[in-house]
Design a protein around this motif. Structure first.
Motif, short mmCIF file in Angstrom:
data_model
loop_
_atom_site.label_atom_id
_atom_site.label_comp_id
_atom_site.label_asym_id
_atom_site.label_seq_id
_atom_site.Cartn_x
_atom_site.Cartn_y
_atom_site.Cartn_z
N ASP A 172 0.82 -1.02 -0.06
CA ASP A 172 0.22 -0.07 0.09
C ASP A 172 0.79 1.31 0.04
O ASP A 172 1.64 1.29 0.98
CB ASP A 172 -0.88 0.04 1.18
N ALA A 173 0.74 2.24 -0.92
CA ALA A 173 1.77 3.28 -0.96
C ALA A 173 1.52 3.93 -0.03
O ALA A 173 2.65 4.83 0.23
CB ALA A 173 1.32 3.97 -2.30
N ARG A 174 0.67 4.14 0.69
CA ARG A 174 0.41 5.12 1.91
C ARG A 174 1.28 4.47 3.17
O ARG A 174 1.54 5.33 3.97
CB ARG A 174 -1.05 5.21 2.34
N ASN A 175 1.42 3.17 3.32
CA ASN A 175 1.99 2.60 4.32
C ASN A 175 3.45 2.39 4.08
O ASN A 175 4.24 2.10 5.08
CB ASN A 175 1.23 1.25 4.78
N GLY A 176 3.98 1.90 2.83
CA GLY A 176 5.23 1.61 2.48
C GLY A 176 5.74 0.28 2.81
O GLY A 176 4.90 -0.47 3.04
N VAL A 177 6.73 -0.13 2.99
CA VAL A 177 7.34 -1.37 3.34
C VAL A 177 7.12 -1.48 4.75
O VAL A 177 7.42 -0.88 5.77
CB VAL A 177 8.93 -1.61 3.19
N VAL A 178 6.22 -2.57 5.02
CA VAL A 178 5.91 -2.95 6.43
C VAL A 178 6.35 -4.27 6.60
O VAL A 178 7.11 -4.98 6.02
CB VAL A 178 4.27 -2.82 6.69
#
Lengths: 312, 450
Positions: B127-133
């Motif tokens: 998700d572009a909003r959360n980035g690498v999680v």
């Protein structure tokens, strides 16, 4: 507007690349041989329909020049297309196979099953099937089911463990890793095996064409007395169709699937050759089951519910 | 309708097959991506779409929920999550595809392993909003462990970050650094919006700054390696074919699927574990004699000498035989609800051979979130990934998983009820070395290989 910055070349011209049909064939043969190597009493479900015909063809190739080390089982609804029964018996004789028949009609006559109000006998196959499996102590049962047929079948394993009631529990399936199929089962349990899992309807037809496999005539366009019900053309027969309000007419049709006459619909078609059938399917905007199976339209999860009970 | 003509040409002309898998966290829009891929490549037929529209309407949704195309089980549709691996099939003019659509939820890590085990490419969704999680790192690590040759990072929901290039660039850079460190050989990052359809099948009109392929273009063109000349040839015997008929009184063929490399008539071969040798007298490719055969063809080998060969044996070139051993050291992904413990008696299935085995040691357990290792966990439970040492009752010819996914992999099975306990990969875990954590134990054998 977007151009690829990483232009990569297709490698299908490699001398070691397999065509998709060769890859699917090799995988299916591997599955047949795994079952032959690991099980005591396997059986192939054979209805005379195209998928079971392709399964039989693959089994013949897998064990050539020896005979197929399995017998066949037909769950006979009693509402058969005569051409299909004729094909079934001829094929069994030709290859010297042993055929077991589980008869829905016998169950109805004996009062063990009750005819449904809609006349459809497909759901009635589950009990004769599961009892035949128990009676003959089959431990592996090959089915021609494909994952592309239906959304519940898309979740099916190649080796699908069934309990002593033949039930499928989609939440308790064994993970299937690499090509390492785990067929271990307790006495009374069995494994349903689907060698055509990764084939699509079109793959099946292209393979039939490549291998020049003979099919029952109802798969090709022919004139037949039919009547309309639930948006499908059904063949008039002794099973309770047509009703008075359903006029019969002669039409040029063919079948995409073969099942119980009462719920298997025909499609309008002029395709009399394999080439024409393939062109027609490739251009069709309807799935095989969507076009021709009334039993799948009973509810959103009709297939999942029947599979849980032991159906294929 | 032109789409019909396109579809016709597509399905009839595509001849190569790509198996790929998807991975993504619960709300990253993975089912939507798969639905979009199927829908925009015109692989969804009218009755399927109608069923989805009908189901969406009855749930009060305005637009058809493409996720319903793939979530096929009652429980999945009720909860709006994907529980189990589903397999999907579609074709374009260039290729046919088998897609293993795997659940992203942590508790279904084993299902991602299932999907990745046969995949040549994995699409990891972010998700572009959360980035690498954490879950992204977990997916990258599994792809690396399973040695999936190609990884695609699909940065989704670009429409929710104003299609901003810096957002994409930062995520792509972070992911590529991480995955490269794990030894993932090829990573392709693509900014997409599965919901709107940007860069899934059709190029996006919102991201002029992106010059790479769409997801589908990449899937169509990613090279699948068919260079078998450097592979160690391996043939697990599945079944012995002996017709014993008047026509074939002396036929004795060894049926199997070539697991790796190529075999030729006249080649000197050794049968393992016995070590007996012979020459290939003939190869039957499903009824047709051939001079040479290669993976993954299913064939029947005929040998010059009448030696003892049975199911479970491995036929290899005499000058390229693997060592046999009763001690297996491997990385396993635990896939069962019951735990795997030190001292446990199990069955080990390797190619066509199933042998008794005992778990001698579980030296370490991997924490996927930060790739740290916990020494001596004592047991592995569902979705754990750990190192194990197993002693087998009979010698096995195991290759390193790095060399052969097919002859380097195995299952651990519970002998009591037949449950598949763990998926095993022999040899080193990750492809490249990584500095060991400071708190690592002194015992080198107990450590991870990075």
């Amino acid at each position: 507007m977007t151009t690829s910055v990483n232009v990569v070349t297709e490698t299908s011209d490699s001398p070691y690349a397999l065509t998709h049909l060769d890859a699917l064939e090799s995988e299916a043969v591997h599955i047949f041989r795994e079952v032959a190597g690991e099980f005591e009493r396997p059986v192939i479900l054979f209805s005379g329909g195209k998928d079971s015909i392709v399964m039989l063809h693959l089994a013949l190739k897998a064990f050539a020049p020896a005979a197929i080390p399995f017998s066949l089982l037909h769950v006979d609804t009693g509402h058969n297309f005569p051409e299909v029964i004729e094909y079934r018996d001829r094929t069994v004789a030709e290859h010297g196979l042993r055929l077991h028949v589980a008869s829905v009609q016998e169950y109805i006559d004996a009062g063990k099953l009750r005819e449904r109000p809609d006349g459809t006998r497909n759901p009635l196959q589950t009990v004769p099937l599961t009892e035949a499996i128990q009676q003959h102590r089959f431990d592996a049962v090959f089915g021609g089911g494909r994952r592309d047929e239906e959304k519940a079948r898309a979740k099916e394993r190649v080796f699908s463990l069934r309990d002593e009631f033949s039930q499928w529990d989609p939440r308790r399936q064994r993970p299937e890793l690499w090509q390492l199929y785990n067929g271990r089962h307790a006495p009374g349990e069995h494994v349903r095996v689907f060698p055509l899992s990764n084939w699509t309807e079109l793959d099946v037809w292209q393979y039939i064409q490549r291998e020049q496999i003979e099919l029952p005539e109802i798969y090709f366009a022919h004139e037949r007395d039919v009547f309309a019900r639930s948006g499908m053309w059904l063949t008039a027969g002794e099973w309770g169709g047509p009703k008075d309000t359903e006029p019969v007419e002669k039409r040029l049709i063919r079948y995409r699937t073969v099942g119980d006459m009462s719920c298997t619909g025909a499609v309008d078609s002029e395709a009399t050759t394999l080439d024409a059938v393939i062109a027609e399917i490739a251009a069709s905007r309807l799935t095989e089951r969507g076009a021709t199976r009334a039993d799948d339209k009973l509810s959103e999860a009709a297939m999942e519910d029947r599979k849980r009970e032991g159906y294929f | 309708m032109t789409s019909t003509t396109e579809q016709l040409t597509a399905q009839l002309s595509a001849t190569t097959l790509l198996r790929f898998a998807t991975a993504g966290s619960v709300d990253d829009g993975k089912s939507t991506l798969v639905g979009r891929l199927l829908h925009d490549s015109k692989s969804v037929l009218a009755d399927q779409l109608e069923a989805v529209e009908h189901a969406s309407r009855s749930r009060g949704q305005e637009a058809p929920d493409l996720a319903l195309l793939t979530d096929g089980l009652r429980a999945e549709r009720e909860q709006g999550i994907t529980i189990d691996v589903a397999y999907r099939y579609f074709a374009t003019p260039r290729r046919r595809f088998i897609l293993a659509d795997t659940p992203g939820h942590v508790q279904y890590t084993r299902n991602m392993v299932t999907g990745a085990s046969t995949a040549e490419l994995t699409v990891v969704l972010v998700d572009a909003r959360n980035g690498v999680v954490e879950q992204t790192r977990r997916h990258a690590a599994i792809a690396a462990l399973l040695r999936v040759p190609h990884v695609v990072l699909a940065v989704n929901k670009m429409d929710l970050v104003d299609y901003a290039e810096p957002v994409f660039a930062k995520i792509a850079e972070e992911f590529t650094a991480y995955a490269s460190e794990l030894g993932v050989p090829e990573i392709t990052a693509i900014p997409i919006s599965a919901l709107v359809g940007d860069n899934v099948v059709d190029p996006s009109a919102h991201m002029d700054w992106y010059g790479g392929p769409t997801v589908l273009e990449h899937l169509e063109t990613v090279p699948v390696s068919h260079d078998l000349t450097s592979c160690h040839a391996r043939f697990p015997v599945q079944y012995v074919i002996r017709p014993q008929t008047a026509e074939h009184p002396d036929y004795r063929g060894y049926a199997g699927q070539i697991a790796a490399g190529t075999f030729r008539v006249g080649e000197s071969v050794t049968v393992l574990p016995s070590g007996r040798t012979s020459k290939i007298a003939g190869i039957d490719l499903l009824g047709t004699p051939v001079d040479v055969a290669w993976t993954p063809q299913s064939v029947t080998l005929l040998l010059e000498d009448d030696i003892d060969v049975s199911r479970g044996d491995l036929v290899v070139p005499s000058d390229d035989a693997p060592a046999t051993s009763q001690d297996v050291e491997a990385t396993v992904c635990h896939v069962a609800d019951q735990p795997l413990t030190v001292g446990q008696r199990v069955l080990l299935k390797h190619t066509t051979r199933t042998v008794k085995a005992i778990v001698k040691d579980i030296p370490s357990k991997l924490t996927l979130d930060d790739l740290s290792q916990h020494p001596a966990p004592g047991q592995l439970v569902a979705n754990d990934i750990g190192r194990v040492k197993v002693r087998t009752a009979e010698p096995l010819a195991l290759d390193s998983y790095a060399h052969s996914r097919r002859t380097g992999s195995f299952l651990l099975i519970d002998p009591a009820d037949g449950t598949t306990l763990a998926a095993g990969m022999a040899g080193d875990a990750f492809a490249t070395a990584k500095a060991a954590p400071a708190e690592q134990s002194a015992d080198d054998d107990a450590a991870w290989d990075f």
